[in-house]
Design a protein around this motif. Structure first.
Motif, PDB file in Angstrom:
ATOM      1  N   ILE A  79       0.833  -1.201   0.000  1.00  0.00           N
ATOM      2  CA  ILE A  79       0.000   0.000   0.000  1.00  0.00           C
ATOM      3  C   ILE A  79       0.868   1.252   0.000  1.00  0.00           C
ATOM      4  O   ILE A  79       1.732   1.421   0.858  1.00  0.00           O
ATOM      5  CB  ILE A  79      -0.944  -0.015   1.221  1.00  0.00           C
ATOM      6  N   LEU A  80       0.618   2.108  -0.991  1.00  0.00           N
ATOM      7  CA  LEU A  80       1.340   3.376  -1.113  1.00  0.00           C
ATOM      8  C   LEU A  80       0.348   4.504  -0.844  1.00  0.00           C
ATOM      9  O   LEU A  80      -0.643   4.652  -1.555  1.00  0.00           O
ATOM     10  CB  LEU A  80       1.944   3.509  -2.516  1.00  0.00           C
ATOM     11  N   LEU A  81       0.603   5.260   0.195  1.00  0.00           N
ATOM     12  CA  LEU A  81      -0.249   6.382   0.553  1.00  0.00           C
ATOM     13  C   LEU A  81      -0.092   7.478  -0.494  1.00  0.00           C
ATOM     14  O   LEU A  81       1.025   7.822  -0.871  1.00  0.00           O
ATOM     15  CB  LEU A  81       0.161   6.893   1.938  1.00  0.00           C
ATOM     16  N   PHE A  82      -1.227   7.996  -0.970  1.00  0.00           N
ATOM     17  CA  PHE A  82      -1.238   8.959  -2.071  1.00  0.00           C
ATOM     18  C   PHE A  82      -2.031  10.171  -1.603  1.00  0.00           C
ATOM     19  O   PHE A  82      -3.244  10.101  -1.449  1.00  0.00           O
ATOM     20  CB  PHE A  82      -1.893   8.293  -3.282  1.00  0.00           C
ATOM     21  N   THR A  83      -1.349  11.282  -1.307  1.00  0.00           N
ATOM     22  CA  THR A  83      -2.034  12.402  -0.679  1.00  0.00           C
ATOM     23  C   THR A  83      -1.501  13.749  -1.140  1.00  0.00           C
ATOM     24  O   THR A  83      -0.323  13.862  -1.508  1.00  0.00           O
ATOM     25  CB  THR A  83      -1.936  12.313   0.864  1.00  0.00           C
ATOM     26  N   ALA A  84      -2.365  14.742  -1.084  1.00  0.00           N
ATOM     27  CA  ALA A  84      -1.939  16.111  -1.351  1.00  0.00           C
ATOM     28  C   ALA A  84      -1.406  16.774  -0.081  1.00  0.00           C
ATOM     29  O   ALA A  84      -0.900  17.892  -0.126  1.00  0.00           O
ATOM     30  CB  ALA A  84      -3.120  16.915  -1.903  1.00  0.00           C
ATOM     31  N   PHE A  85      -1.547  16.086   1.055  1.00  0.00           N
ATOM     32  CA  PHE A  85      -1.188  16.671   2.354  1.00  0.00           C
ATOM     33  C   PHE A  85      -0.167  15.799   3.094  1.00  0.00           C
ATOM     34  O   PHE A  85      -0.520  15.125   4.058  1.00  0.00           O
ATOM     35  CB  PHE A  85      -2.440  16.845   3.213  1.00  0.00           C
ATOM     36  N   PRO A  86       1.098  15.797   2.650  1.00  0.00           N
ATOM     37  CA  PRO A  86       2.094  14.923   3.280  1.00  0.00           C
ATOM     38  C   PRO A  86       2.378  15.270   4.738  1.00  0.00           C
ATOM     39  O   PRO A  86       2.885  14.442   5.487  1.00  0.00           O
ATOM     40  CB  PRO A  86       3.344  15.113   2.419  1.00  0.00           C
ATOM     41  N   GLU A  87       2.010  16.512   5.144  1.00  0.00           N
ATOM     42  CA  GLU A  87       2.247  16.924   6.533  1.00  0.00           C
ATOM     43  C   GLU A  87       1.040  16.631   7.426  1.00  0.00           C
ATOM     44  O   GLU A  87       1.048  16.944   8.615  1.00  0.00           O
ATOM     45  CB  GLU A  87       2.585  18.428   6.579  1.00  0.00           C
ATOM     46  N   HIS A  88      -0.008  16.017   6.857  1.00  0.00           N
ATOM     47  CA  HIS A  88      -1.231  15.748   7.622  1.00  0.00           C
ATOM     48  C   HIS A  88      -0.941  14.841   8.822  1.00  0.00           C
ATOM     49  O   HIS A  88      -0.137  13.919   8.747  1.00  0.00           O
ATOM     50  CB  HIS A  88      -2.263  15.066   6.715  1.00  0.00           C
ATOM     51  N   ALA A  89      -1.631  15.122   9.929  1.00  0.00           N
ATOM     52  CA  ALA A  89      -1.379  14.388  11.177  1.00  0.00           C
ATOM     53  C   ALA A  89      -1.694  12.902  11.079  1.00  0.00           C
ATOM     54  O   ALA A  89      -1.169  12.106  11.851  1.00  0.00           O
ATOM     55  CB  ALA A  89      -2.196  15.014  12.304  1.00  0.00           C
ATOM     56  N   ALA A  90      -2.535  12.503  10.125  1.00  0.00           N
ATOM     57  CA  ALA A  90      -2.910  11.092  10.007  1.00  0.00           C
ATOM     58  C   ALA A  90      -1.918  10.272   9.170  1.00  0.00           C
ATOM     59  O   ALA A  90      -2.084   9.059   9.036  1.00  0.00           O
ATOM     60  CB  ALA A  90      -4.314  10.965   9.403  1.00  0.00           C
ATOM     61  N   VAL A  91      -0.879  10.918   8.626  1.00  0.00           N
ATOM     62  CA  VAL A  91       0.081  10.192   7.782  1.00  0.00           C
ATOM     63  C   VAL A  91       0.855   9.148   8.585  1.00  0.00           C
ATOM     64  O   VAL A  91       0.925   7.972   8.204  1.00  0.00           O
ATOM     65  CB  VAL A  91       1.056  11.163   7.076  1.00  0.00           C
ATOM     66  N   ALA A  92       1.449   9.561   9.704  1.00  0.00           N
ATOM     67  CA  ALA A  92       2.279   8.624  10.480  1.00  0.00           C
ATOM     68  C   ALA A  92       1.491   7.419  10.990  1.00  0.00           C
ATOM     69  O   ALA A  92       1.973   6.286  10.895  1.00  0.00           O
ATOM     70  CB  ALA A  92       2.966   9.338  11.632  1.00  0.00           C
ATOM     71  N   PRO A  93       0.257   7.602  11.519  1.00  0.00           N
ATOM     72  CA  PRO A  93      -0.514   6.418  11.918  1.00  0.00           C
ATOM     73  C   PRO A  93      -0.801   5.473  10.751  1.00  0.00           C
ATOM     74  O   PRO A  93      -0.851   4.257  10.930  1.00  0.00           O
ATOM     75  CB  PRO A  93      -1.816   7.017  12.480  1.00  0.00           C
ATOM     76  N   THR A  94      -0.970   6.029   9.544  1.00  0.00           N
ATOM     77  CA  THR A  94      -1.222   5.184   8.371  1.00  0.00           C
ATOM     78  C   THR A  94       0.030   4.382   8.021  1.00  0.00           C
ATOM     79  O   THR A  94      -0.050   3.189   7.707  1.00  0.00           O
ATOM     80  CB  THR A  94      -1.653   6.052   7.171  1.00  0.00           C
ATOM     81  N   LEU A  95       1.188   5.022   8.086  1.00  0.00           N
ATOM     82  CA  LEU A  95       2.442   4.304   7.841  1.00  0.00           C
ATOM     83  C   LEU A  95       2.657   3.246   8.927  1.00  0.00           C
ATOM     84  O   LEU A  95       3.077   2.124   8.642  1.00  0.00           O
ATOM     85  CB  LEU A  95       3.620   5.281   7.797  1.00  0.00           C
ATOM     86  N   ALA A  96       2.324   3.608  10.172  1.00  0.00           N
ATOM     87  CA  ALA A  96       2.468   2.652  11.276  1.00  0.00           C
ATOM     88  C   ALA A  96       1.525   1.471  11.112  1.00  0.00           C
ATOM     89  O   ALA A  96       1.830   0.354  11.535  1.00  0.00           O
ATOM     90  CB  ALA A  96       2.209   3.353  12.614  1.00  0.00           C
ATOM     91  N   ALA A  97       0.371   1.714  10.464  1.00  0.00           N
ATOM     92  CA  ALA A  97      -0.602   0.632  10.259  1.00  0.00           C
ATOM     93  C   ALA A  97      -0.163  -0.335   9.164  1.00  0.00           C
ATOM     94  O   ALA A  97      -0.717  -1.420   9.025  1.00  0.00           O
ATOM     95  CB  ALA A  97      -1.973   1.219   9.919  1.00  0.00           C
ATOM     96  N   GLY A  98       0.850   0.067   8.374  1.00  0.00           N
ATOM     97  CA  GLY A  98       1.374  -0.872   7.383  1.00  0.00           C
ATOM     98  C   GLY A  98       1.512  -0.353   5.971  1.00  0.00           C
ATOM     99  O   GLY A  98       1.858  -1.117   5.065  1.00  0.00           O
ATOM    100  N   ALA A  99       1.259   0.939   5.726  1.00  0.00           N
ATOM    101  CA  ALA A  99       1.512   1.478   4.391  1.00  0.00           C
ATOM    102  C   ALA A  99       3.025   1.531   4.148  1.00  0.00           C
ATOM    103  O   ALA A  99       3.805   1.733   5.075  1.00  0.00           O
ATOM    104  CB  ALA A  99       0.906   2.879   4.251  1.00  0.00           C
ATOM    105  N   CYS A 100       3.433   1.334   2.891  1.00  0.00           N
ATOM    106  CA  CYS A 100       4.862   1.210   2.552  1.00  0.00           C
ATOM    107  C   CYS A 100       5.568   2.546   2.372  1.00  0.00           C
ATOM    108  O   CYS A 100       6.791   2.605   2.376  1.00  0.00           O
ATOM    109  CB  CYS A 100       5.017   0.439   1.246  1.00  0.00           C
ATOM    110  N   GLY A 101       4.805   3.605   2.144  1.00  0.00           N
ATOM    111  CA  GLY A 101       5.428   4.891   1.892  1.00  0.00           C
ATOM    112  C   GLY A 101       4.375   5.906   1.535  1.00  0.00           C
ATOM    113  O   GLY A 101       3.178   5.617   1.561  1.00  0.00           O
ATOM    114  N   ILE A 102       4.823   7.105   1.196  1.00  0.00           N
ATOM    115  CA  ILE A 102       3.906   8.198   0.872  1.00  0.00           C
ATOM    116  C   ILE A 102       4.360   8.893  -0.400  1.00  0.00           C
ATOM    117  O   ILE A 102       5.548   9.143  -0.588  1.00  0.00           O
ATOM    118  CB  ILE A 102       3.807   9.189   2.058  1.00  0.00           C
TER     119      ILE A 102
END
Length: 197
Positions: A79-102
């Motif tokens: 899973i690759l996180l795809f976002t316009a908001f790389p500084e969003h507070a929910a990014v790190a929890p998503t990576l911690a949940a198992g996403a491979c990168g942003i």
């Protein structure tokens, strides 16, 4: 090697734009699209894609909520996180949940291609975005926060997360301190204000 991709985003223009860009590359094929977390789980269970491009914020959930479900129905998918908001507070929890990168949405087609190839080949992608630096809460604190927002009591949170009540209280105290909240109502309001909920 053909890389099979599912795009999860609630904006059709993003779906169509990314799919059109990826058509240029003979080693990639878009096998599914979804506009909600629930639809993503269904599509990934059917298609078992190699890579999932996952938007951070979906109409029915945040990415951190759906990553474990995607891994459950399609364990091999990366899973690759795809976002316009790389500084969003929910990014790190998503990576911690198992996403491979942003990957940021304003990336060009070659950057998207390279990111997908990297994730498919190595299981990781880093574009230098310092997500963890800007995120105030840990993945576990985020879990507690979400359950508080859903109206759960400390004992219910403990049962749900397999934690002792004292541990729940500690997490709650920490996250309240981090978000400058004096009570649960203020915690939820402040978390919403920072885009965590």
């Amino acid at each position: 090697m053909l890389t099979r991709i599912v795009i999860v985003d609630d904006h059709p223009v993003v779906h169509d734009g990314v799919a059109a860009q990826l058509q240029r590359y003979p080693d990639m094929v878009v096998v599914g699209r979804a506009g909600t977390g629930a639809a993503a789980v269904t599509v990934c269970a059917e298609e078992r894609p190699d890579v999932v491009l996952l938007d951070l914020r979906l109409p029915d959930c945040l990415a951190a909520d759906v990553v474990p479900e995607l891994h459950r129905v399609s364990p091999e998918s990366r899973i690759l996180l795809f976002t316009a908001f790389p500084e969003h507070a929910a990014v790190a929890p998503t990576l911690a949940a198992g996403a491979c990168g942003i990957l940021v949405k304003h990336a060009g087609s070659t950057a998207i291609r390279d990111a997908i190839r990297s994730v498919a080949r190595t299981g990781a992608f880093h574009d230098g975005t310092p997500a963890s630096v800007t995120t105030p809460v840990t993945a576990r604190e985020y879990d507690v926060l979400r359950l508080v927002a859903a109206g759960h009591t400390n004992p219910e949170i403990g049962t749900e997360l397999n934690l002792s009540i004292n541990t729940v209280k500690t997490y709650l105290r920490t996250v309240m301190h981090k978000l400058a909240a004096r009570n649960r109502a203020q915690l939820i309001a402040n978390a919403r204000g920072q885009g965590l909920l």
